[in-house]
Design a protein around this motif. Sequence first.
Motif, PDB file in Angstrom:
ATOM      1  N   GLU A  72       0.832  -1.206   0.000  1.00  0.00           N
ATOM      2  CA  GLU A  72       0.000   0.000   0.000  1.00  0.00           C
ATOM      3  C   GLU A  72       0.870   1.260   0.000  1.00  0.00           C
ATOM      4  OE1 GLU A  72      -3.683   0.200   2.373  1.00  0.00           O
ATOM      5  OE2 GLU A  72      -3.149  -1.794   3.081  1.00  0.00           O
ATOM      6  N   ARG A  73       1.970   1.218   0.761  1.00  0.00           N
ATOM      7  CA  ARG A  73       2.866   2.382   0.819  1.00  0.00           C
ATOM      8  C   ARG A  73       3.538   2.656  -0.522  1.00  0.00           C
ATOM      9  NH1 ARG A  73       4.111   0.159   5.982  1.00  0.00           N
ATOM     10  NH2 ARG A  73       5.961  -0.885   5.132  1.00  0.00           N
ATOM     11  N   ALA A  74       3.597   1.632  -1.370  1.00  0.00           N
ATOM     12  CA  ALA A  74       4.227   1.803  -2.677  1.00  0.00           C
ATOM     13  C   ALA A  74       3.367   2.635  -3.618  1.00  0.00           C
ATOM     14  CB  ALA A  74       4.524   0.439  -3.307  1.00  0.00           C
ATOM     15  N   GLU A  89      12.191  -4.541   3.182  1.00  0.00           N
ATOM     16  CA  GLU A  89      11.523  -3.419   3.850  1.00  0.00           C
ATOM     17  C   GLU A  89      10.978  -3.800   5.215  1.00  0.00           C
ATOM     18  OE1 GLU A  89       7.708  -0.420   3.202  1.00  0.00           O
ATOM     19  OE2 GLU A  89       8.781  -1.202   1.465  1.00  0.00           O
ATOM     20  N   ILE A  90      10.431  -5.036   5.338  1.00  0.00           N
ATOM     21  CA  ILE A  90       9.806  -5.387   6.622  1.00  0.00           C
ATOM     22  C   ILE A  90      10.646  -6.377   7.435  1.00  0.00           C
ATOM     23  CG2 ILE A  90       7.511  -4.936   5.703  1.00  0.00           C
ATOM     24  CD1 ILE A  90       7.037  -7.888   5.485  1.00  0.00           C
ATOM     25  N   GLY A  91      11.817  -6.773   6.889  1.00  0.00           N
ATOM     26  CA  GLY A  91      12.738  -7.596   7.667  1.00  0.00           C
ATOM     27  C   GLY A  91      12.404  -9.056   7.757  1.00  0.00           C
ATOM     28  N   ILE A  92      12.013  -9.668   6.626  1.00  0.00           N
ATOM     29  CA  ILE A  92      11.765 -11.110   6.593  1.00  0.00           C
ATOM     30  C   ILE A  92      12.538 -11.696   5.425  1.00  0.00           C
ATOM     31  CG2 ILE A  92       9.471 -10.950   7.647  1.00  0.00           C
ATOM     32  CD1 ILE A  92       8.261 -11.176   4.852  1.00  0.00           C
ATOM     33  N   SER A  93      12.551 -13.014   5.306  1.00  0.00           N
ATOM     34  CA  SER A  93      13.269 -13.648   4.203  1.00  0.00           C
ATOM     35  C   SER A  93      12.477 -13.499   2.908  1.00  0.00           C
ATOM     36  CB  SER A  93      13.492 -15.129   4.489  1.00  0.00           C
ATOM     37  OG  SER A  93      12.271 -15.845   4.425  1.00  0.00           O
ATOM     38  N   ARG A  94      13.190 -13.568   1.793  1.00  0.00           N
ATOM     39  CA  ARG A  94      12.529 -13.477   0.491  1.00  0.00           C
ATOM     40  C   ARG A  94      11.540 -14.620   0.320  1.00  0.00           C
ATOM     41  NH1 ARG A  94      12.669 -15.487  -4.524  1.00  0.00           N
ATOM     42  NH2 ARG A  94      12.369 -14.053  -6.304  1.00  0.00           N
ATOM     43  N   ALA A  95      11.908 -15.822   0.768  1.00  0.00           N
ATOM     44  CA  ALA A  95      11.026 -16.993   0.621  1.00  0.00           C
ATOM     45  C   ALA A  95       9.717 -16.795   1.380  1.00  0.00           C
ATOM     46  CB  ALA A  95      11.729 -18.247   1.109  1.00  0.00           C
ATOM     47  N   ARG A 104       1.774  -5.679  -6.955  1.00  0.00           N
ATOM     48  CA  ARG A 104       1.147  -4.385  -6.684  1.00  0.00           C
ATOM     49  C   ARG A 104      -0.155  -4.606  -5.933  1.00  0.00           C
ATOM     50  NH1 ARG A 104      -0.699  -0.802 -11.681  1.00  0.00           N
ATOM     51  NH2 ARG A 104      -2.273  -2.438 -11.749  1.00  0.00           N
ATOM     52  N   PHE A 105      -0.402  -3.770  -4.947  1.00  0.00           N
ATOM     53  CA  PHE A 105      -1.627  -3.881  -4.147  1.00  0.00           C
ATOM     54  C   PHE A 105      -2.836  -3.503  -5.002  1.00  0.00           C
ATOM     55  CE2 PHE A 105      -4.678  -2.136  -0.960  1.00  0.00           C
ATOM     56  CZ  PHE A 105      -4.856  -3.309  -0.247  1.00  0.00           C
TER      57      PHE A 105
END
Length: 218
Positions: free
Chosen positions: A162-164, A177-183, A215-216
């Motif tokens: 949404e921020r995008a 951006e949110i600090g998790i793994s790509r998988a 995209r959202f």
Amino acid sequence: MTEFRVLVVDDDFHVARLHGDYVSRVQGFTALDSVGSAEAALRAVPALRPDLVLIDIFLPDRSGLDLLPQLDVDCMVLSAARDAESVHKARRRGALAYLIKPFDPETLSTKLRQYARYRKLLESNGSLDQELVERALRQLSGGDSPKKPRSVTEQEIRAALERASGQHRTALEVAQEIGISRATAQRYLSVLVEEGAVSVSLRYGTTGRPEHHYRFSG
């Protein structure tokens, strides 16, 4: 946002108007002027080019079931017929759904939202793979299952998209951006795509390899 045009085919004027009102209440859908016979439907479809036809079985000049194969458009059957043969024949002849009259507005609304997700998935990418086809087809019958509570991670991914502000993001960008793994990001994004909340497109990166961009959708 895509606006789906819906044609109601029912010889009962009051029922047709009621179902048209149901359609117009659903975001992203517009009800066209209804028609009351098979012959009128055959003229209206090429002239009005609806995305979806809601058709009754008991029409004055022909059975709606016999009309189905002649309409080159997505159809759902709305009928008081409760026999198994009518349901089976409707499905065999291409109906995407079968709703037994009378039904409440939410029943039709659910089917329309499922249809919108089905169309969105099919049209999200010019080149389909088997997984995407299966996801799209599941949308047509997936509205009856209870929704699971949103996890914190899923909420964060939705918020990041949404921020995008309508811009496409890769799974890696969302993950960073949110600090998790790509998988992990990829797994949640796939679910959101299946639900129709997120659209996906295939683009080629600097390495020449295709990447999924998300995209959202709202």
